[in-house]
Design a protein around this motif. Structure first.
Motif, PDB file in Angstrom:
ATOM      1  N   ARG A   1       0.846  -1.163  -0.100  1.00 49.96           N
ATOM      2  CA  ARG A   1       0.006   0.055  -0.128  1.00 49.96           C
ATOM      3  C   ARG A   1       0.765   1.396  -0.064  1.00 49.96           C
ATOM      4  O   ARG A   1       2.016   1.186   0.879  1.00 49.96           O
ATOM      5  CB  ARG A   1      -1.004  -0.140   1.166  1.00 49.96           C
ATOM      6  N   SER A   2       0.574   2.158  -0.543  1.00 54.02           N
ATOM      7  CA  SER A   2       1.339   3.390  -0.780  1.00 54.02           C
ATOM      8  C   SER A   2       0.576   4.596  -0.215  1.00 54.02           C
ATOM      9  O   SER A   2      -0.714   4.536  -0.252  1.00 54.02           O
ATOM     10  CB  SER A   2       1.651   3.728  -2.325  1.00 54.02           C
ATOM     11  N   VAL A   3       1.213   5.871  -0.020  1.00 53.96           N
ATOM     12  CA  VAL A   3       0.569   6.808   0.337  1.00 53.96           C
ATOM     13  C   VAL A   3       0.939   7.851  -0.831  1.00 53.96           C
ATOM     14  O   VAL A   3       2.177   8.288  -0.930  1.00 53.96           O
ATOM     15  CB  VAL A   3       1.257   7.334   1.808  1.00 53.96           C
ATOM     16  N   LEU A   4      -0.171   8.568  -1.234  1.00 47.91           N
ATOM     17  CA  LEU A   4       0.187   9.698  -2.232  1.00 47.91           C
ATOM     18  C   LEU A   4       0.166  11.175  -1.678  1.00 47.91           C
ATOM     19  O   LEU A   4      -0.598  11.482  -0.585  1.00 47.91           O
ATOM     20  CB  LEU A   4      -1.018   9.633  -3.241  1.00 47.91           C
ATOM     21  N   ASN A   5       1.195  11.935  -1.838  1.00 47.18           N
ATOM     22  CA  ASN A   5       1.302  13.347  -1.246  1.00 47.18           C
ATOM     23  C   ASN A   5       1.206  14.182  -2.540  1.00 47.18           C
ATOM     24  O   ASN A   5       2.461  14.186  -3.002  1.00 47.18           O
ATOM     25  CB  ASN A   5       2.669  13.395  -0.582  1.00 47.18           C
ATOM     26  N   SER A   6       0.304  14.894  -2.754  1.00 42.24           N
ATOM     27  CA  SER A   6      -0.846  14.988  -1.867  1.00 42.24           C
ATOM     28  C   SER A   6      -2.210  15.543  -2.528  1.00 42.24           C
ATOM     29  O   SER A   6      -2.056  15.922  -3.573  1.00 42.24           O
ATOM     30  CB  SER A   6      -0.527  16.284  -0.738  1.00 42.24           C
ATOM     31  N   ALA A   7      -3.152  15.699  -2.059  1.00 36.68           N
ATOM     32  CA  ALA A   7      -4.391  16.277  -2.525  1.00 36.68           C
ATOM     33  C   ALA A   7      -4.848  17.546  -1.751  1.00 36.68           C
ATOM     34  O   ALA A   7      -4.973  17.661  -0.532  1.00 36.68           O
ATOM     35  CB  ALA A   7      -5.498  15.263  -2.389  1.00 36.68           C
ATOM     36  N   ASN A   8      -5.213  18.457  -2.772  1.00 32.82           N
ATOM     37  CA  ASN A   8      -5.986  19.747  -1.752  1.00 32.82           C
ATOM     38  C   ASN A   8      -6.952  20.459  -2.857  1.00 32.82           C
ATOM     39  O   ASN A   8      -7.352  19.826  -4.051  1.00 32.82           O
ATOM     40  CB  ASN A   8      -4.691  20.700  -1.336  1.00 32.82           C
TER      41      ASN A   8
ATOM     42  N   TRP B   1     -11.665  27.758   9.394  1.00 32.82           N
ATOM     43  CA  TRP B   1     -11.227  27.407   8.094  1.00 32.82           C
ATOM     44  C   TRP B   1     -10.578  26.072   7.951  1.00 32.82           C
ATOM     45  O   TRP B   1     -11.123  25.538   6.894  1.00 32.82           O
ATOM     46  CB  TRP B   1     -10.215  28.694   7.744  1.00 32.82           C
ATOM     47  N   LYS B   2      -9.714  25.600   8.708  1.00 34.68           N
ATOM     48  CA  LYS B   2      -9.205  24.457   8.576  1.00 34.68           C
ATOM     49  C   LYS B   2     -10.371  23.233   8.658  1.00 34.68           C
ATOM     50  O   LYS B   2     -10.187  22.308   7.948  1.00 34.68           O
ATOM     51  CB  LYS B   2      -8.097  24.010   9.943  1.00 34.68           C
TER      52      LYS B   2
ATOM     53  N   GLU C   1      -9.225  29.631  -1.638  1.00 33.73           N
ATOM     54  CA  GLU C   1      -8.732  30.855  -1.148  1.00 33.73           C
ATOM     55  C   GLU C   1      -7.471  30.830  -0.221  1.00 33.73           C
ATOM     56  O   GLU C   1      -6.767  31.767   0.010  1.00 33.73           O
ATOM     57  CB  GLU C   1      -9.662  31.112   0.318  1.00 33.73           C
ATOM     58  N   GLY C   2      -6.813  29.518  -0.395  1.00 34.51           N
ATOM     59  CA  GLY C   2      -5.398  29.557   0.026  1.00 34.51           C
ATOM     60  C   GLY C   2      -5.372  28.362   1.154  1.00 34.51           C
ATOM     61  O   GLY C   2      -6.129  27.485   1.288  1.00 34.51           O
ATOM     62  N   GLN C   3      -4.042  28.799   2.060  1.00 36.81           N
ATOM     63  CA  GLN C   3      -4.013  27.639   3.010  1.00 36.81           C
ATOM     64  C   GLN C   3      -4.621  28.191   4.151  1.00 36.81           C
ATOM     65  O   GLN C   3      -4.593  29.166   4.496  1.00 36.81           O
ATOM     66  CB  GLN C   3      -2.310  27.774   3.157  1.00 36.81           C
ATOM     67  N   ALA C   4      -5.347  27.259   4.760  1.00 39.03           N
ATOM     68  CA  ALA C   4      -6.184  27.682   6.053  1.00 39.03           C
ATOM     69  C   ALA C   4      -5.522  27.851   7.216  1.00 39.03           C
ATOM     70  O   ALA C   4      -4.653  27.143   7.437  1.00 39.03           O
ATOM     71  CB  ALA C   4      -7.424  26.250   6.111  1.00 39.03           C
TER      72      ALA C   4
ATOM     73  N   LEU D   1      -4.953  21.004   4.232  1.00 38.60           N
ATOM     74  CA  LEU D   1      -6.015  21.876   4.286  1.00 38.60           C
ATOM     75  C   LEU D   1      -5.727  23.276   3.453  1.00 38.60           C
ATOM     76  O   LEU D   1      -5.613  24.234   4.056  1.00 38.60           O
ATOM     77  CB  LEU D   1      -6.147  22.223   5.719  1.00 38.60           C
ATOM     78  N   ILE D   2      -6.048  23.059   2.243  1.00 38.20           N
ATOM     79  CA  ILE D   2      -5.801  24.280   1.245  1.00 38.20           C
ATOM     80  C   ILE D   2      -7.144  24.266   0.428  1.00 38.20           C
ATOM     81  O   ILE D   2      -7.808  23.241  -0.367  1.00 38.20           O
ATOM     82  CB  ILE D   2      -4.559  24.068   0.483  1.00 38.20           C
TER      83      ILE D   2
END
Length: 735
Positions: A11-18, A59-60, A51-54, A47-48
């Motif tokens: 199993r892999s971990v994907l970096n990243s989704a936003n 917002w988060k 509007e940008g980075q929360a 958590l983006i």
């Protein structure tokens, strides 16, 4: 990502989704979640959103719920497939609206774990301390990691070797870090300022005590020089002496080996000048310990150089850096100081049987004096003496294409202090000077064109502004907080302090990293009462007369007070500073002048630091004083625009403007548009600068004393921008 997933088992971990570009088909989150569903991978979820980075808790959580619902309901992923990065931001800026970022991150971790059952959390911990020095970062990161784990953090991105258990952290340091993270402030207590105070001057060494213990004593001494680690160097020197190594052998084989590594690291960009100076301080301490134990015949050094700032120039920071580097690499340096004539240089050169002469200067005028000095060496039959030339106004082309044609001896261009070291190594080894770079040629100038008495391109019907008074006034007690927003951070961090961005670091990140250093230096200077911002300024009736700016006694223009003569461009658009004022015979115009200073104390203290071999502190304080004087000049230029009534025409961001996005211009003497330093004496007389203890005369080469002082003529004409008044007609640079 897809290529990796197709080749990996397990199993892999994907970096990243936003959600930076939304959640439509083809968006990043759509593509990543489709891959995760197809290959059974987990996903890091940042958590983006659009509007940008929360930053705030609300917002988060809003972004986390949205990503969770998309993953589970649209793409069929399980909550356990999601690893949320709650994002953390630096607490090192000191901005009030950013102080709760640490709290928001910790509370978001707790809420995500309780409101979204089954998901996990991850955090890049060290971003919390970005911009602090390494020692402070290690402690703050360790404390924040512990707090995040308590909040429910599942995984952390950290340098495991730079995390300390809480039991090993000093209780006061731990408390201050906790106060900073949780924004616990009180009257007279700021945890960020306290943290900077606790770690001022503390440096985490790349080499640990255990690493040192595993090295032979010679290797250990060399590494201490590289690390700038003075803590146990005397003990190691005594061990080396007891092992039978002579003092000269220790210097030449161990200590200088370390300085060679420092030079290599500096040349490759892996070590910046402030850390080079730490190494130099360590070297100085080691050599000072060994010198009394050396035979007299051993103290001659590798070679000798006579070093001086040329006549007419009082700037010495560059020359002193060359002194530091050369003397700590085994060379005997005879530093003659500032405003030194060629006769004195020759006298000391002959008395000391030196190998070379080094000339330094900051001003454009200094480059001409260097040329005259070279011609004087030729006239005295010393045309084979190796000469090193350095200074901000010099260019490689000027040295290699112009001065080499005037001087038969070996000539070296010193771009930086280590270029001087390379030159001395060549000179002492008997190697020839490097050949000029290819492509540098000399070309005859174009045929001269007629030059008008006034530029036809400058308007004469621009709006005039009546000043609030005529004459001069003294301003004392300017608060530092009024001028610090005008500091040119690029000039301070890069030019004065000579830091450079680290690998992958953009300009914003670079400046954020050095903000704590600036705050620390300001705090130290304030505490020692070294900075005294003050100025004289005034407004005077004026008109232009060809290349002259005429200053009148009063608005009746019945008597002439003085006049300034400026050079005119010999080519289109034929600008001259006098053109920015109404010509004689028309209505009265007004010229503003100011002289700003940071006072004598900062100059005295920098001299003391250099004499005490505190090179790093010397560099930082000197650069701070110089740039604060420039900041005060920029700030008072803005105040003058306010008083004249057109500051509202400036752009929206007044503070920190350095691209001249405002009306008018500020010209200081010594630059191509107004090169005659003798005019500094006229300005000082006009404004009564002696009321602030400011001196300028032929004896000081018409440069202001104290050093951190500058003057300016301020023009309100909308076309008054920076320009070069004199273009070389004899030669043209071709690269």
């Amino acid at each position: 990502m897809e290529a990796g997933l197709e080749r990996l088992g397990g199993r892999s971990v994907l970096n990243s989704a936003n959600l930076e570009d939304g959640d439509a088909e083809g968006s990043r989150i759509d593509r990543v979640f489709r891959l995760a569903r197809k290959h059974g991978a987990a996903v890091i979820c940042l958590l983006i959103d659009e509007e940008g980075q929360a930053r705030t808790l609300e917002w988060k959580l809003r972004v986390a719920h949205r990503i969770h619902d998309l993953a589970v309901n649209r793409y069929g992923l399980e909550p356990s497939d999601l690893i949320f990065d709650a994002l953390t931001f630096p607490l090192s800026t000191g901005d009030d609206d950013l102080r709760r970022d640490g709290i928001a991150t910790l509370e978001a971790i707790k809420k995500i774990k309780t409101e979204l059952p089954g998901v996990r959390t991850v955090l890049g911990v060290s971003n919390i301390s970005f911009g602090l020095n390494p020692a402070a970062r290690r402690i703050l990161n360790s404390v924040f990691l512990h707090e995040a784990v308590d909040a429910g953090l599942d995984a952390a991105i950290v340098h495991a070797g730079k995390i300390e258990p809480l039991s090993k952290i000093d209780p006061e340091q731990r408390k201050v870090c906790l106060d900073l993270v949780h924004d616990r402030r009180a009257e007279g207590y700021d945890p960020l300022e306290k943290l900077l105070e606790l770690f001022a001057g503390v440096r985490t060494e790349e080499t640990t005590a255990e690493d040192y213990a595993e090295m032979a004593v010679g290797e250990r001494l060399a590494q201490r020089i590289v690390d700038g680690d003075q803590r146990s160097i005397i003990e190691d020197l005594e061990i080396a002496l007891s092992d039978g190594h002579s003092p000269l052998h220790i210097i030449n084989e161990f200590l200088l080996d370390g300085m060679k590594t420092v030079g290599d690291l500096f040349a490759s960009g892996e070590m910046q000048l402030p850390f080079v100076l730490k190494s130099a301080e360590t070297m100085k301490k080691a050599v000072a310990h060994l010198e009394p134990k050396m035979e007299k015949a051993d103290t001659g050094g590798r070679g000798r150089i006579v070093l001086a700032t040329v006549s007419g120039d009082v700037h010495d920071i560059g020359k002193n850096l060359v002194d530091i580097i050369l003397s700590n690499n085994g060379y005997e340096v005879h530093n003659l100081g500032i405003k030194v004539g060629i006769g004195e240089m020759i006298k000391v050169f002959e008395e000391t049987n030196a190998d070379a002469i080094g000339m330094s200067g900051l001003l454009v005028k200094s480059t001409l004096i260097m040329r005259d000095n070279l011609e004087e060496l030729d006239r005295r039959g010393m045309g084979k003496v190796p000469v090193l030339l350095g200074g901000a106004a010099l260019t490689r082309n000027y040295v290699e294409a112009d001065l080499r044609s005037r001087y038969a001896g070996p000539l070296y261009y010193g771009k930086n202090a280590f270029a001087g070291l390379d030159a001395m190594q060549r000179i002492v080894a008997g190697e020839p000077a490097p050949a000029p770079e290819a492509g540098r040629q000399r070309h005859a100038a174009e045929e001269a064109v007629p030059v008008p008495a006034r530029s036809p391109h400058v308007e004469t019907d621009n709006k005039l502004f009546k000043p609030p008074f005529v004459g001069s006034r003294v301003v004392r007690g300017v608060h530092l907080d009024e001028i610090t927003p005008y500091i040119n951070l690029t000039a301070l961090f890069r030019n004065q302090w000579q830091y450079r961005p680290e690998s992958g670091e953009n300009d914003r990140e670079f400046k954020e990293r050095l903000q704590p250093v600036l705050r620390d230096q300001l705090a130290r200077a304030r505490s020692a009462d070294l900075l005294r911002p003050q100025l004289v300024y005034g407004y005077f009736p004026a008109n232009s007369d060809g290349n002259d700016l005429v200053i009148w006694d009063d608005e009746s223009r019945s008597a002439e007070l003085t006049r300034f003569t400026f050079p005119r461009q010999p080519e289109e658009p034929f600008y001259c500073i006098s053109d920015f004022f109404r010509p004689m015979g028309s209505e009265v115009d007004y010229a503003a002048f100011h002289i700003v200073t940071m006072g004598h104390d900062v100059s005295r203290r920098t001299a003391e630091l250099f004499a005490d071999d505190k090179y790093h502190d010397y560099l930082l304080l000197h650069g701070l004083g110089v740039e604060l004087a420039e900041s005060l000049a920029e700030y008072w230029h803005y105040r003058i625009r306010q008083e004249l009534g057109f500051a509202d025409e400036d752009g929206p961001n007044l503070i920190g403007l350095f691209k001249q996005q405002y009306r008018g211009g500020r010209y200081s003497w010594g630059y191509p548009a107004c090169p005659d330093l003798e005019d500094n004496e006229k300005v000082a007389w006009l404004l009564g600068a002696d009321r602030l203890g400011i001196e300028v005369s032929e004896e000081t080469a018409f440069q202001y004393q104290p050093e951190q002082t500058t003057s300016a003529l301020i023009c309100h004409h909308p076309q008054a921008k920076y320009f070069i008044a004199r273009k070389a007609r004899e030669t043209r640079d071709v690269d």
